[in-house]
Design a protein around this motif. Structure first.
Motif, PDB file in Angstrom:
ATOM      1  N   TYR A 229       0.841  -1.210   0.000  1.00 57.54           N
ATOM      2  CA  TYR A 229       0.000   0.000   0.000  1.00 57.54           C
ATOM      3  C   TYR A 229       0.870   1.252   0.000  1.00 57.54           C
ATOM      4  N   ARG A 230       1.898   1.257   0.819  1.00 57.26           N
ATOM      5  CA  ARG A 230       2.778   2.424   0.897  1.00 57.26           C
ATOM      6  C   ARG A 230       3.507   2.651  -0.419  1.00 57.26           C
ATOM      7  N   ALA A 231       3.856   1.589  -1.114  1.00 52.02           N
ATOM      8  CA  ALA A 231       4.543   1.719  -2.393  1.00 52.02           C
ATOM      9  C   ALA A 231       3.610   2.232  -3.491  1.00 52.02           C
ATOM     10  N   PRO A 238      -2.772  13.841  -2.792  1.00 57.57           N
ATOM     11  CA  PRO A 238      -3.698  12.903  -3.435  1.00 57.57           C
ATOM     12  C   PRO A 238      -3.392  12.720  -4.919  1.00 57.57           C
ATOM     13  N   MET A 239      -3.321  11.462  -5.336  1.00 53.77           N
ATOM     14  CA  MET A 239      -3.102  11.134  -6.741  1.00 53.77           C
ATOM     15  C   MET A 239      -3.495   9.677  -6.969  1.00 53.77           C
ATOM     16  N   PRO A 240      -3.711   9.288  -8.228  1.00 52.50           N
ATOM     17  CA  PRO A 240      -4.094   7.899  -8.507  1.00 52.50           C
ATOM     18  C   PRO A 240      -3.006   6.941  -8.036  1.00 52.50           C
ATOM     19  N   PRO A 241      -3.409   5.759  -7.583  1.00 54.21           N
ATOM     20  CA  PRO A 241      -2.425   4.778  -7.125  1.00 54.21           C
ATOM     21  C   PRO A 241      -1.442   4.404  -8.224  1.00 54.21           C
ATOM     22  N   ARG A 242      -0.211   4.111  -7.819  1.00 48.87           N
ATOM     23  CA  ARG A 242       0.818   3.668  -8.762  1.00 48.87           C
ATOM     24  C   ARG A 242       0.718   2.154  -8.943  1.00 48.87           C
ATOM     25  N   GLY A 243       0.937   1.715 -10.153  1.00 45.14           N
ATOM     26  CA  GLY A 243       0.993   0.290 -10.425  1.00 45.14           C
ATOM     27  C   GLY A 243      -0.361  -0.381 -10.482  1.00 45.14           C
TER      28      GLY A 243
END
Length: 243
Positions: A229-231, A238-243
Motif C-alpha cells: 500500500y505504501r509503495a 492525493p493522486m491515482p495509485p501507482r501500479g
C-alpha cells in the motif's frame, strides 16, 4: 471500573474531545472564539516563543508516546483495556485545551491577502481541510478512533474484532488524509502571522514525524500488505495509485 462507569467515562471524554476540536477550528481560523491564534493575552516575543514551543512540544510528545504499542502494553497494566483509547483521547484533548488556553499570539504579519477572491479561496481551503479531517475519521470508524466503540463493546460483553486493513474512499488516493486535512487547515489563511506560522511549521514537523512512527507501527501490524500500500499510494498529495 464497572461497565456502566466505563461507558459514562467514554462518553464524557468524547464530548470533551468534541468541544475542544470545535474550539480548535475557531482558534486556528480566528472565528467565534474569545481567544484565538492571533488574539489573546500579549507577551514579549521571547516569552511568547518559549511558551508556544513548550505547548506544541507537550502536545506532540503526548500524542507520539501514548500512541505507541509499547506504551499501550505498559499502560493497560494500569488502566482497563476498554478505556485505554478513551484515556488517550482525554490526555490528547487536555493537551490541546492547554495549548488553546495558554497560547501567546505573535501578531506581526508574514503575509496578508486582501483580494476578495484570494480571501475566499484560502477560507474555502481552510474549511475543506477540516471537512477532510472529519470525513477521514468516519471512513475508518470515527467512534472507535475516539474510544466510544470500545466502552460500548465492554458494556455489551462482546469482543472487538481484530484490526482489518482496508482503504476506503480517500485512503485509495492518499495514505494519510487526516494529516492532509490538518495541513490544509493550518496553512490556509488570508493573514499569516508569525505566531500562526510557528504553529503551522511545528505541526507540519509533527505530522511528518507522526507519519514515520505510525507507518512503522502499521508495517509491524499488517506486514507486506501495508508495504505494498505504501509503495502504491501517495503519502500526503492525493493522486491515482501507482501500479
Amino acid at each position: 471500573m464497572s461497565r456502566l462507569l466505563a461507558v459514562v467515562y467514554g462518553l464524557v471524554v468524547y464530548v470533551f474531545f468534541l468541544a475542544t476540536f470545535l474550539y480548535a477550528i475557531g482558534f486556528v481560523g480566528n472565528l467565534l472564539v474569545p481567544q484565538s491564534i492571533d488574539s489573546g493575552p500579549a507577551a514579549p516575543l521571547t516569552t511568547a516563543l518559549i511558551v508556544n514551543v513548550l505547548l506544541l512540544g507537550l502536545f506532540a510528545v503526548q500524542h507520539s508516546v501514548m500512541a505507541r504499542p509499547a506504551f499501550k502494553r505498559w499502560w493497560t497494566r494500569l488502566v482497563p483495556t476498554s478505556v485505554e483509547r478513551s484515556t488517550y483521547v482525554l490526555f490528547a484533548s487536555a493537551a490541546l485545551a492547554l495549548l488553546l488556553w495558554q497560547w501567546r499570539p505573535i501578531a506581526e504579519p508574514v503575509w496578508t491577502v486582501t483580494a476578495p477572491a484570494g480571501v475566499a479561496v484560502l477560507q474555502g481551503v481552510f474549511f475543506l481541510g477540516w471537512f477532510v479531517v472529519l470525513l477521514s475519521t468516519f471512513l475508518i470508524n470515527h467512534f472507535e478512533l475516539f474510544g466510544v466503540v470500545q466502552v460500548l463493546a465492554r458494556f455489551q460483553g462482546r469482543q472487538l474484532p481484530e484490526p482489518v486493513f482496508h482503504t476506503p474512499f480517500l485512503y485509495r488516493w492518499v495514505r494519510h488524509p487526516i494529516y492532509l486535512g490538518f495541513l490544509l487547515a493550518f496553512w490556509a489563511t488570508p493573514t499569516m502571522t508569525v505566531g500562526h506560522l510557528l504553529f503551522a511549521i511545528a505541526t507540519t514537523g509533527y505530522v511528518l514525524i507522526g507519519i514515520w512512527l505510525e507507518e512503522r507501527d502499521l508495517i509491524a501490524l499488517f506486514g507486506d500488505k501495508y508495504r505494498r500500500y505504501r509503495a502504491a499510494v501517495s503519502m500526503l498529495l492525493p493522486m491515482p495509485p501507482r501500479g
